[in-house]
Design a protein around this motif. Structure first.
Motif, PDB file in Angstrom:
ATOM      1  N   ASP A 167      23.601   8.629  38.972  1.00 33.13           N
ATOM      2  CA  ASP A 167      24.032   7.310  38.498  1.00 33.13           C
ATOM      3  C   ASP A 167      23.215   6.898  37.276  1.00 33.13           C
ATOM      4  O   ASP A 167      23.756   6.373  36.305  1.00 33.13           O
ATOM      5  N   LEU A 168      21.913   7.129  37.337  1.00 36.11           N
ATOM      6  CA  LEU A 168      21.051   6.731  36.211  1.00 36.11           C
ATOM      7  C   LEU A 168      21.348   7.538  34.954  1.00 36.11           C
ATOM      8  O   LEU A 168      21.334   7.007  33.846  1.00 36.11           O
ATOM      9  N   ASN A 210      24.274   6.960  31.892  1.00 34.85           N
ATOM     10  CA  ASN A 210      24.129   6.237  30.625  1.00 34.85           C
ATOM     11  C   ASN A 210      23.769   7.237  29.540  1.00 34.85           C
ATOM     12  O   ASN A 210      22.875   8.057  29.720  1.00 34.85           O
ATOM     13  N   GLY A 263      20.266  -2.285  27.065  1.00 35.75           N
ATOM     14  CA  GLY A 263      21.406  -1.706  27.758  1.00 35.75           C
ATOM     15  C   GLY A 263      20.969  -0.778  28.889  1.00 35.75           C
ATOM     16  O   GLY A 263      21.562  -0.772  29.970  1.00 35.75           O
ATOM     17  N   VAL A 264      19.908  -0.002  28.642  1.00 40.41           N
ATOM     18  CA  VAL A 264      19.399   0.895  29.678  1.00 40.41           C
ATOM     19  C   VAL A 264      18.798   0.084  30.818  1.00 40.41           C
ATOM     20  O   VAL A 264      18.980   0.417  31.994  1.00 40.41           O
ATOM     21  N   ARG A 265      18.089  -0.999  30.494  1.00 44.78           N
ATOM     22  CA  ARG A 265      17.500  -1.852  31.531  1.00 44.78           C
ATOM     23  C   ARG A 265      18.590  -2.397  32.451  1.00 44.78           C
ATOM     24  O   ARG A 265      18.468  -2.361  33.675  1.00 44.78           O
ATOM     25  N   GLU A 266      19.678  -2.879  31.878  1.00 39.66           N
ATOM     26  CA  GLU A 266      20.774  -3.410  32.688  1.00 39.66           C
ATOM     27  C   GLU A 266      21.444  -2.293  33.493  1.00 39.66           C
ATOM     28  O   GLU A 266      21.835  -2.497  34.638  1.00 39.66           O
ATOM     29  N   HIS A 267      21.555  -1.110  32.894  1.00 37.04           N
ATOM     30  CA  HIS A 267      22.144   0.029  33.596  1.00 37.04           C
ATOM     31  C   HIS A 267      21.295   0.409  34.816  1.00 37.04           C
ATOM     32  O   HIS A 267      21.838   0.682  35.895  1.00 37.04           O
ATOM     33  N   VAL A 268      19.971   0.409  34.663  1.00 37.28           N
ATOM     34  CA  VAL A 268      19.074   0.734  35.776  1.00 37.28           C
ATOM     35  C   VAL A 268      19.192  -0.330  36.862  1.00 37.28           C
ATOM     36  O   VAL A 268      19.269  -0.013  38.055  1.00 37.28           O
ATOM     37  N   ALA A 284      21.753  -2.224  37.528  1.00 33.21           N
ATOM     38  CA  ALA A 284      23.057  -2.057  38.187  1.00 33.21           C
ATOM     39  C   ALA A 284      23.040  -0.844  39.121  1.00 33.21           C
ATOM     40  O   ALA A 284      23.586  -0.901  40.229  1.00 33.21           O
ATOM     41  N   ALA A 285      22.402   0.231  38.701  1.00 33.75           N
ATOM     42  CA  ALA A 285      22.324   1.431  39.548  1.00 33.75           C
ATOM     43  C   ALA A 285      21.527   1.141  40.818  1.00 33.75           C
ATOM     44  O   ALA A 285      21.906   1.580  41.906  1.00 33.75           O
ATOM     45  N   ARG A 314      23.687  -0.926  43.119  1.00 36.92           N
ATOM     46  CA  ARG A 314      24.676  -0.075  43.790  1.00 36.92           C
ATOM     47  C   ARG A 314      24.006   0.759  44.890  1.00 36.92           C
ATOM     48  O   ARG A 314      24.553   0.927  45.979  1.00 36.92           O
TER      49      ARG A 314
END
Length: 186
Positions: free
Chosen positions: A115-116, A119, A152-157, A159-160, A163
């Motif tokens: 998941d991580l 991105n 963007g990576v911070r928000e992706h992490v 969110a992961a 989840r």
């Protein structure tokens, strides 16, 4: 063995080795009282006693060497294993109905890594779970490309991890994220 006990054991071993080495060095330079710098290491009397005890002296030395080798191997094996407290085996949750849900922790960490790395700014990721299953500690290391947008990576992490928490029904008690940005290549 706890981390503190492990550190104490290695400290005692190190201090003993330093003391023996220091004593041998001092004796070699004649700094110890009663030690002659020109004297042989093993006296003639000690060599005679060793020869008189043969073959038992050789057997005792071999057994002592094997025991020291096994102790060293065991210490090294404990040193290179996963961090203390790492979840191993299965993550088990009691269900609302009779029964339990079991998930392999390697499957969980691999899923979070996939998941991580979804991105484009994340080149690699590593995940370690420690602590108790209902509220585990989650340790994440991500290697980012030089042109990755950190926000963007911070928000992706985030969110992961959300989840992951929703899927496993485990809210992280502690979340530690380390980001390493790769240098720009000319």
């Amino acid at each position: 063995m706890t981390n503190a006990a492990h550190r104490l054991l290695w400290t005692i071993i190190a201090l003993l080795l330093v003391a023996v080495g220091g004593a041998a060095l001092a004796a070699g330079h004649g700094a110890l009282p009663g030690a002659d710098a020109r004297a042989v290491v093993l006296s003639a009397g000690l060599l005679e006693r060793w020869r008189m005890a043969a073959p038992w002296s050789t057997l005792a030395a071999a057994v002592g060497g094997v025991l020291l080798a096994l102790a060293g191997q065991r210490l090294l094996a404990r040193e290179v294993r996963r961090p203390a407290g790492t979840l191993r085996g299965t993550l088990s949750h009691p269900g609302r109905r009779p029964g339990r849900t079991r998930l392999a922790t390697d499957v969980l960490t691999d899923a979070l890594v996939r998941d991580l790395t979804g991105n484009p700014g994340v080149r690699r990721a590593r995940v370690v779970l420690t602590g108790e299953p209902p509220r585990p500690d989650v340790w994440i290391r991500v290697d980012l490309t030089a042109d990755a947008a950190t926000a963007g990576v911070r928000e992706h992490v985030r969110a992961a991890v959300r989840r992951f928490a929703a899927t496993t029904d485990c809210q992280p008690a502690h979340l530690d994220v380390t980001a390493h940005i790769e240098p720009v290549r000319p």
